[in-house]
Write a protein that holds these residues in place. Sequence first.
Motif, PDB file in Angstrom:
ATOM      1  N   ARG A   1     -99.513  40.848 -67.901  1.00 46.69           N
ATOM      2  CA  ARG A   1     -98.968  39.700 -68.640  1.00 46.69           C
ATOM      3  C   ARG A   1     -97.505  39.472 -68.286  1.00 46.69           C
ATOM      4  NH1 ARG A   1    -101.416  42.061 -73.090  1.00 46.69           N
ATOM      5  NH2 ARG A   1     -99.379  42.683 -73.902  1.00 46.69           N
ATOM      6  N   THR A   2     -96.722  40.551 -68.308  1.00 50.26           N
ATOM      7  CA  THR A   2     -95.276  40.412 -68.099  1.00 50.26           C
ATOM      8  C   THR A   2     -94.947  40.003 -66.669  1.00 50.26           C
ATOM      9  OG1 THR A   2     -94.880  42.102 -69.787  1.00 50.26           O
ATOM     10  CG2 THR A   2     -93.069  41.591 -68.294  1.00 50.26           C
ATOM     11  N   VAL A   3     -95.471  40.765 -65.704  1.00 46.36           N
ATOM     12  CA  VAL A   3     -95.136  40.487 -64.309  1.00 46.36           C
ATOM     13  C   VAL A   3     -95.862  39.229 -63.823  1.00 46.36           C
ATOM     14  CG1 VAL A   3     -95.092  41.428 -61.980  1.00 46.36           C
ATOM     15  CG2 VAL A   3     -94.768  42.935 -63.929  1.00 46.36           C
ATOM     16  N   GLY A   4     -97.076  38.998 -64.362  1.00 46.93           N
ATOM     17  CA  GLY A   4     -97.790  37.769 -64.017  1.00 46.93           C
ATOM     18  C   GLY A   4     -97.036  36.538 -64.475  1.00 46.93           C
ATOM     19  N   THR A   5     -96.314  36.646 -65.575  1.00 45.84           N
ATOM     20  CA  THR A   5     -95.472  35.540 -66.043  1.00 45.84           C
ATOM     21  C   THR A   5     -94.220  35.422 -65.193  1.00 45.84           C
ATOM     22  OG1 THR A   5     -96.288  35.810 -68.308  1.00 45.84           O
ATOM     23  CG2 THR A   5     -94.212  34.610 -68.020  1.00 45.84           C
TER      24      THR A   5
ATOM     25  N   ILE B   1     -97.244  25.410 -62.184  1.00 43.24           N
ATOM     26  CA  ILE B   1     -97.537  26.845 -62.112  1.00 43.24           C
ATOM     27  C   ILE B   1     -97.005  27.592 -63.329  1.00 43.24           C
ATOM     28  CG2 ILE B   1     -95.490  27.739 -60.920  1.00 43.24           C
ATOM     29  CD1 ILE B   1     -97.380  29.200 -59.014  1.00 43.24           C
ATOM     30  N   LEU B   2     -96.037  26.988 -64.031  1.00 44.73           N
ATOM     31  CA  LEU B   2     -95.481  27.626 -65.236  1.00 44.73           C
ATOM     32  C   LEU B   2     -96.506  27.731 -66.361  1.00 44.73           C
ATOM     33  CD1 LEU B   2     -91.935  25.956 -65.338  1.00 44.73           C
ATOM     34  CD2 LEU B   2     -92.478  28.318 -64.709  1.00 44.73           C
ATOM     35  N   ALA B   3     -97.583  26.937 -66.280  1.00 43.50           N
ATOM     36  CA  ALA B   3     -98.612  26.986 -67.331  1.00 43.50           C
ATOM     37  C   ALA B   3     -99.652  28.074 -67.085  1.00 43.50           C
ATOM     38  CB  ALA B   3     -99.305  25.625 -67.445  1.00 43.50           C
ATOM     39  N   THR B   4     -99.694  28.649 -65.892  1.00 46.71           N
ATOM     40  CA  THR B   4    -100.765  29.591 -65.557  1.00 46.71           C
ATOM     41  C   THR B   4    -100.737  30.908 -66.342  1.00 46.71           C
ATOM     42  OG1 THR B   4     -99.457  30.412 -63.668  1.00 46.71           O
ATOM     43  CG2 THR B   4    -101.053  28.644 -63.242  1.00 46.71           C
ATOM     44  N   PRO B   5     -99.580  31.396 -66.857  1.00 40.93           N
ATOM     45  CA  PRO B   5     -99.635  32.630 -67.651  1.00 40.93           C
ATOM     46  C   PRO B   5    -100.516  32.529 -68.898  1.00 40.93           C
ATOM     47  CG  PRO B   5     -97.386  32.250 -66.931  1.00 40.93           C
ATOM     48  CD  PRO B   5     -98.178  31.024 -66.565  1.00 40.93           C
ATOM     49  N   LEU B   6    -100.834  31.320 -69.334  1.00 38.78           N
ATOM     50  CA  LEU B   6    -101.737  31.161 -70.483  1.00 38.78           C
ATOM     51  C   LEU B   6    -103.129  31.717 -70.179  1.00 38.78           C
ATOM     52  CD1 LEU B   6    -100.790  27.500 -71.494  1.00 38.78           C
ATOM     53  CD2 LEU B   6    -100.109  29.619 -72.645  1.00 38.78           C
ATOM     54  N   LEU B   7    -103.426  31.915 -68.891  1.00 34.93           N
ATOM     55  CA  LEU B   7    -104.743  32.417 -68.489  1.00 34.93           C
ATOM     56  C   LEU B   7    -104.756  33.915 -68.228  1.00 34.93           C
ATOM     57  CD1 LEU B   7    -105.636  29.528 -66.017  1.00 34.93           C
ATOM     58  CD2 LEU B   7    -106.637  29.925 -68.284  1.00 34.93           C
ATOM     59  N   LEU B   8    -103.649  34.605 -68.506  1.00 36.37           N
ATOM     60  CA  LEU B   8    -103.613  36.056 -68.315  1.00 36.37           C
ATOM     61  C   LEU B   8    -104.226  36.781 -69.503  1.00 36.37           C
ATOM     62  CD1 LEU B   8    -100.020  36.349 -66.832  1.00 36.37           C
ATOM     63  CD2 LEU B   8    -102.146  36.870 -65.624  1.00 36.37           C
ATOM     64  N   PRO B   9    -104.790  37.982 -69.306  1.00 37.95           N
ATOM     65  CA  PRO B   9    -105.381  38.757 -70.420  1.00 37.95           C
ATOM     66  C   PRO B   9    -104.334  39.017 -71.511  1.00 37.95           C
ATOM     67  CG  PRO B   9    -105.959  39.732 -68.311  1.00 37.95           C
ATOM     68  CD  PRO B   9    -104.955  38.678 -68.023  1.00 37.95           C
TER      69      PRO B   9
END
Length: 415
Positions: A304-308, A403-411
């Motif tokens: 979550r953290t690094v993926g963001t 691409i800033l919206a993609t962290p919403l799809l992380l576990p």
Amino acid sequence: MGHVGETEDRLSGASLGTPFRWLWGAYASSLAGTWLAFDSFPLIAVLVLHVGPAQVSLLAAAGLAVGAVVAVPLGPWVEFRRKRPVMVAMDLVRCGALLSVPAAYALGALSFGQLVVVAIVVAAADITFTSASGSYLKQLLPPSQLLVANGRFESTMWTASVLGPPLGGAAVGLLGPVTTVVANAVSFLLSAAGIRAIGGHREALPVRAEAPVGGVRARAGDLVGGWRFILGDPVLRPLFLNTVLVSGLIMATAPLVAVLMLGRFGFAPWQYALAFAVPCVGGLVGSRLSRPLVARYGQRRIMRTVGTLRVCWPIGMVFLHGGTTGLVLVMVVQFGLILSMGVFNPVYATYRLQHTPADRVARTLSAWSVSSKLTVAALTALWGLLAALTTPLTAVGAAGVLILATPLLLPRDGD
């Protein structure tokens, strides 16, 4: 190879055994060849065949899109076969296809059509090899060692990406345009030899959990089995959507950044290469950090953290400009992005393997890779159109915002 593996084992505190070292050596060999030959086909198309930009774009798109489509039926085929022979076969297929290029060049018979066909064959074999090797890795190592292995693969990839393109460019300049293609073909031959040399791990023939019913109908179901599993799994589905979209949006802007840097802002080719080669050191650092970070904070929290963090960097490219400060800007943005990816990639690859049943790994990895390549091809074409309707810098900025919206799809649920 053995000495290097032993040194790595001492540094990481984990011994993965001789079979893994052979697998790792095979991976390093093929990766070195691939990065030495980076952009070799576009170079040959331009320098030898004298084709225009449209045909160069077609060559790149066909390799990704058509190669991915060709690979679709190979995922289920790989699932129920021993993986080592499949990996060796794919290495030999890639070697043979690539060697046809210098052979045709030497005979004065090289054509653009041949380059397209070879690009498609190599792309399909790449996907098939990746699905087989991921499944084999899960058989070879216990779950507790998968992150160590994926971290080593990641560090090897970034090392090759730092050293390969400059060395390949020098080889082309000194020895001719097909030199790196020959080196790439030889690297796949060495990879096949390394995989063939793996001993001490008897691979059982995979068996279907359920007997196929309905013949052709069952085989048709196998074709989409990987996607059905991914999209039906609440753990893997968001990660799949996240990684496919992130890679697609990043890669879609790569040609536009090249146009801006080499055209509008007047950077020399060596400056352009330097701007993207030096930051790859961040990938080496990140891959080394992934294991201790997971040990301290947990797998999903790191993703979550690094993926963001990894998607916060591309928006910085909207400030691209000429001169030394512009070059520094690109290096800083790319270093931050690649450092984050160096941590994220082995963690997510391990997480994916751990959450995929052994009898579904090949189909799942194949579907994942096919989707990623098709998305990259589609978004690259779409962003090219957007750049034509607006400006390349506007299109780069649009990708950075999306691409800033993609962290919403992380576990997001607990470890």
